[in-house]
Design an enzyme around this catalytic site. Structure first.
Site, mmCIF file in Angstrom:
data_model
loop_
_atom_site.group_PDB
_atom_site.id
_atom_site.type_symbol
_atom_site.label_atom_id
_atom_site.label_comp_id
_atom_site.label_asym_id
_atom_site.label_seq_id
_atom_site.Cartn_x
_atom_site.Cartn_y
_atom_site.Cartn_z
ATOM 1 N N TYR A 41 0.793 -1.226 0.000
ATOM 2 C CA TYR A 41 0.000 0.000 0.000
ATOM 3 C C TYR A 41 0.828 1.281 0.000
ATOM 4 O O TYR A 41 0.278 2.364 0.182
ATOM 5 C CB TYR A 41 -0.928 0.010 1.223
ATOM 6 C CG TYR A 41 -1.808 -1.200 1.315
ATOM 7 C CD1 TYR A 41 -2.608 -1.583 0.244
ATOM 8 C CD2 TYR A 41 -1.834 -1.975 2.465
ATOM 9 C CE1 TYR A 41 -3.414 -2.707 0.319
ATOM 10 C CE2 TYR A 41 -2.642 -3.098 2.553
ATOM 11 C CZ TYR A 41 -3.425 -3.460 1.478
ATOM 12 O OH TYR A 41 -4.219 -4.569 1.555
ATOM 13 N N TYR A 127 -2.913 -6.780 5.022
ATOM 14 C CA TYR A 127 -1.922 -7.474 4.188
ATOM 15 C C TYR A 127 -0.568 -7.521 4.893
ATOM 16 O O TYR A 127 0.195 -8.476 4.712
ATOM 17 C CB TYR A 127 -1.800 -6.770 2.842
ATOM 18 C CG TYR A 127 -1.213 -7.618 1.735
ATOM 19 C CD1 TYR A 127 -2.016 -8.143 0.730
ATOM 20 C CD2 TYR A 127 0.161 -7.881 1.673
ATOM 21 C CE1 TYR A 127 -1.477 -8.905 -0.301
ATOM 22 C CE2 TYR A 127 0.701 -8.645 0.658
ATOM 23 C CZ TYR A 127 -0.118 -9.160 -0.332
ATOM 24 O OH TYR A 127 0.415 -9.926 -1.348
ATOM 25 N N TRP A 172 -11.130 -3.463 -2.500
ATOM 26 C CA TRP A 172 -9.683 -3.697 -2.408
ATOM 27 C C TRP A 172 -9.054 -3.778 -3.799
ATOM 28 O O TRP A 172 -8.038 -3.135 -4.080
ATOM 29 C CB TRP A 172 -9.407 -4.984 -1.634
ATOM 30 C CG TRP A 172 -7.959 -5.220 -1.350
ATOM 31 C CD1 TRP A 172 -7.229 -4.711 -0.314
ATOM 32 C CD2 TRP A 172 -7.052 -6.036 -2.111
ATOM 33 N NE1 TRP A 172 -5.928 -5.156 -0.379
ATOM 34 C CE2 TRP A 172 -5.790 -5.968 -1.472
ATOM 35 C CE3 TRP A 172 -7.183 -6.816 -3.248
ATOM 36 C CZ2 TRP A 172 -4.677 -6.655 -1.950
ATOM 37 C CZ3 TRP A 172 -6.066 -7.494 -3.741
ATOM 38 C CH2 TRP A 172 -4.830 -7.404 -3.087
ATOM 39 N N ASP A 264 -14.359 -6.051 12.487
ATOM 40 C CA ASP A 264 -13.426 -6.255 11.392
ATOM 41 C C ASP A 264 -13.866 -7.430 10.529
ATOM 42 O O ASP A 264 -14.278 -8.472 11.041
ATOM 43 C CB ASP A 264 -12.013 -6.519 11.923
ATOM 44 C CG ASP A 264 -11.033 -6.755 10.796
ATOM 45 O OD1 ASP A 264 -11.034 -5.963 9.839
ATOM 46 O OD2 ASP A 264 -10.283 -7.748 10.853
#
Length: 589
Positions: A41, A127, A172, A264
């Site tokens: 990211y 990730y 995503w 989450d």
């Protein structure tokens, strides 16, 4: 202690590809333990806003996890690396493919540097957590412990109960693809016009969610090919079995501090990691020293709380998370005897009473799984209907009926949706707007005369029929406040064709009654005196999940003209005892 920052060191992997790596280390001479994080990211991405104590100079994906300045001051080196094919790193990006080898090579490099003590840990969210689990599989001697947070683990399976996690998966893939196009523009492989088109389209995610068929997503063609692979494999088939390594847990030999959130979308995976590592970890140390922390957080949201609710200091958890990481790594990387091995392994935030509590295990050993049965006079539609939830079993009662129209699906309202950039729409939101719909059944207890704690995994057992060959059934657990506020706690779904197995779908026979078992995941909440416990039942939760067309066909390839409406029935009687299984904790208050 002052800090030295070295940026974009090109670290070679075993195949010669070089990955861009930043180092944050104490300015004074010495050898320090190293904390590694690897992410796709952009290790250099800054906060896009001024948000005290953060400024635009702070790197988002360091500060999400802890106070990086405090960590360096405590005597650690932080190493942040762009994964292969992302941002300043060389190579081509293939999600999840190279993280075992590249992660192990990053650990070896970090351990061998002159400023390193040779002791390495890993940290990070999402990730960044996956890269930890993957790297740990190579069992590097330098890797002493990991701290994965809100992580899918060693693979991503973007389905829940057979339904495609559209909001997370498409959101995503779109974000990653836009980064790819931006990178390609700099390499001369894409035009500025293509980037502008991508940015404009990705700026309207609701329009992308509504686009049909799902496989018609030209925005991602050639930019996120894996997204189409995911859609092409809705069953748990050989494609997924190749990615899901059964021996994964046996390959991990280090202690792990798993950090999870009640809101989450990777909560289920985090809980699985903790439980499976205790049972199957690759060493006695790994099996005996797994720790789990679960807070009132959505994905990556440790710093800002929620639109309609905060949980005090737990909602702004930077100091808490910094303390947790330092205590964990002080023991495993510095050898400090601070009691980590003696303390209780599970720490949970109990909503309702809003307190942290330490526990012996997960699920809690004193859990009582108590059935709450569905009742009505046949009119449980909406919160003002006659649906009742109680511990008394049903007798002879008429079923509840509603029409599920995929063209007018029940909208997602909070819960465990992807929160990055969309914090207003996530977490414990009021469901009263949803509960006014005729296609939402509501079953509610009487006002509670004493508090009821629900902590643990939740299952909904429904006896249902449908006019369709396939349809979805959803469940949602709600805390109803005395003023009427209906706050979502957790939810789940089951695509009926997968009622027997995720790998062997079987269509329904219209009007035949089936028993469905729906995983509503887990929560920890005290329903206070005067509150009510409510269960919502429906057949859609869009765009958290994709819409079932009700045809029994290949949903990803169907258009709106293919949609059919379904008449769905929920039965509750002695013969068909639909019920909600709540994990009740009874302790002295």
């Amino acid at each position: 202690m002052s800090m030295v920052i070295e940026e974009n060191i090109m670290v070679p992997m075993r195949d010669g590809v070089k990955l861009a790596t930043d180092v944050y280390r104490p300015a004074q001479q010495g050898q320090w333990p190293v904390l590694v994080t690897r992410l796709p990211y952009n290790k250099d991405r800054r906060f896009p806003f001024e948000y005290p104590p953060f400024t635009k100079e702070k790197r988002i994906f360091l500060e999400l996890n802890f106070d990086s300045a405090r960590v360096v001051e405590a005597g650690y080196v932080i190493v942040a690396q762009d994964t292969r094919g992302r941002f300043a790193s060389e190579g081509e990006f293939e999600p999840f493919v190279h993280e075992v080898e590249d992660g192990a090579d990053a650990i070896t490099w970090a351990a061998s540097q002159p400023w390193s003590s040779g002791q390495v840990g890993m940290f990070g969210v999402s990730y960044q957590g996956l890269t930890q689990w993957e790297a740990a599989r190579e069992q590097s001697a330098a890797l002493r412990a990991i701290a994965p947070s809100q992580s899918p683990g060693w693979h991503v399976y973007p389905y829940q109960g057979g339904a495609f996690l559209l909001g997370v998966a498409l959101g995503w893939a779109t974000g990653v693809a836009m980064d790819e196009v931006q990178r390609w523009v700099g390499q001369g492989r894409a035009t500025r016009a293509e980037l502008e088109e991508m940015m404009q389209a990705s700026g309207d995610l609701p329009a992308l969610f509504r686009r049909l068929p799902l496989v018609d997503m030209p925005l991602l063609q050639g930019r996120a090919p894996y997204y189409f692979d995911w859609l092409s494999h809705p069953t748990l088939d050989e494609y997924w079995r190749t990615l899901i390594q059964e021996e994964f847990y046996e390959q991990v030999t280090v202690p792990a501090l798993t950090i999870a959130g009640w809101y989450d979308h990777f909560q289920r995976e985090d809980l699985e990691h903790y439980q499976s590592m205790k049972q199957r970890g690759g060493s006695a140390l790994a099996r005996s020293l797994q720790h789990l922390v679960i807070g009132p957080w959505s994905h990556g949201n440790f710093l800002r709380g929620f639109r309609e609710r905060t949980y005090g200091a737990a909602s702004f958890a930077r100091d808490l998370l910094t303390d947790l990481h330092l205590r964990w790594f002080d023991h495993w990387l510095k050898g400090i005897e601070n009691g980590v091995e003696q303390e209780k392994p599970v720490r949970i935030f109990v909503m309702g009473t809003n307190v942290w509590r330490e526990e012996e295990d997960w699920p809690l050993p004193d859990t009582q799984y108590r059935p709450y049965y569905l009742h009505s006079g046949g009119h449980a539609n909406t919160a003002t209907g006659d649906g009742v939830l109680s511990t008394a079993q049903a007798d002879a009662e008429p079923e509840d009926v509603y029409r599920y129209n995929p063209r007018d699906s029940v909208p997602t309202m909070g819960g465990a949706v992807n929160s990055l950039g969309m914090l207003d729409d996530v977490g414990p939101l009021d469901q009263r707007q949803i509960e006014a719909r005729e296609d939402v059944l509501c079953y509610t207890t009487l006002p509670l005369e004493r508090p009821v704690e629900v902590t643990g995994p939740i299952e909904l057992v429904l006896h249902v029929s449908s006019s369709a060959r396939d349809t979805d059934f959803t469940g949602k657990l709600v805390d109803v406040h005395p003023d009427g506020r209906a706050e979502i706690l957790t939810d789940g779904i089951l695509r009926a064709r997968y009622r027997q197995s995720l790998s062997s779908p079987v269509l329904m026979e219209p009007s035949q009654v089936y028993e469905l078992r729906i995983d509503l995941e887990a929560t920890s909440n005290v329903f206070l005196t005067g509150h009510r416990i409510r269960l919502e039942v429906s057949s859609s939760n869009f765009p958290r999940f994709d819409r079932n067309s009700n045809t029994g066909g290949t949903i990803a390839s169907e258009q709106e003209k293919d949609f059919v409406q379904a008449i769905n029935r929920v039965y509750h009687s002695q013969v068909n005892p639909s019920h909600l299984v709540l994990p009740v904790i009874e302790r002295d208050w």
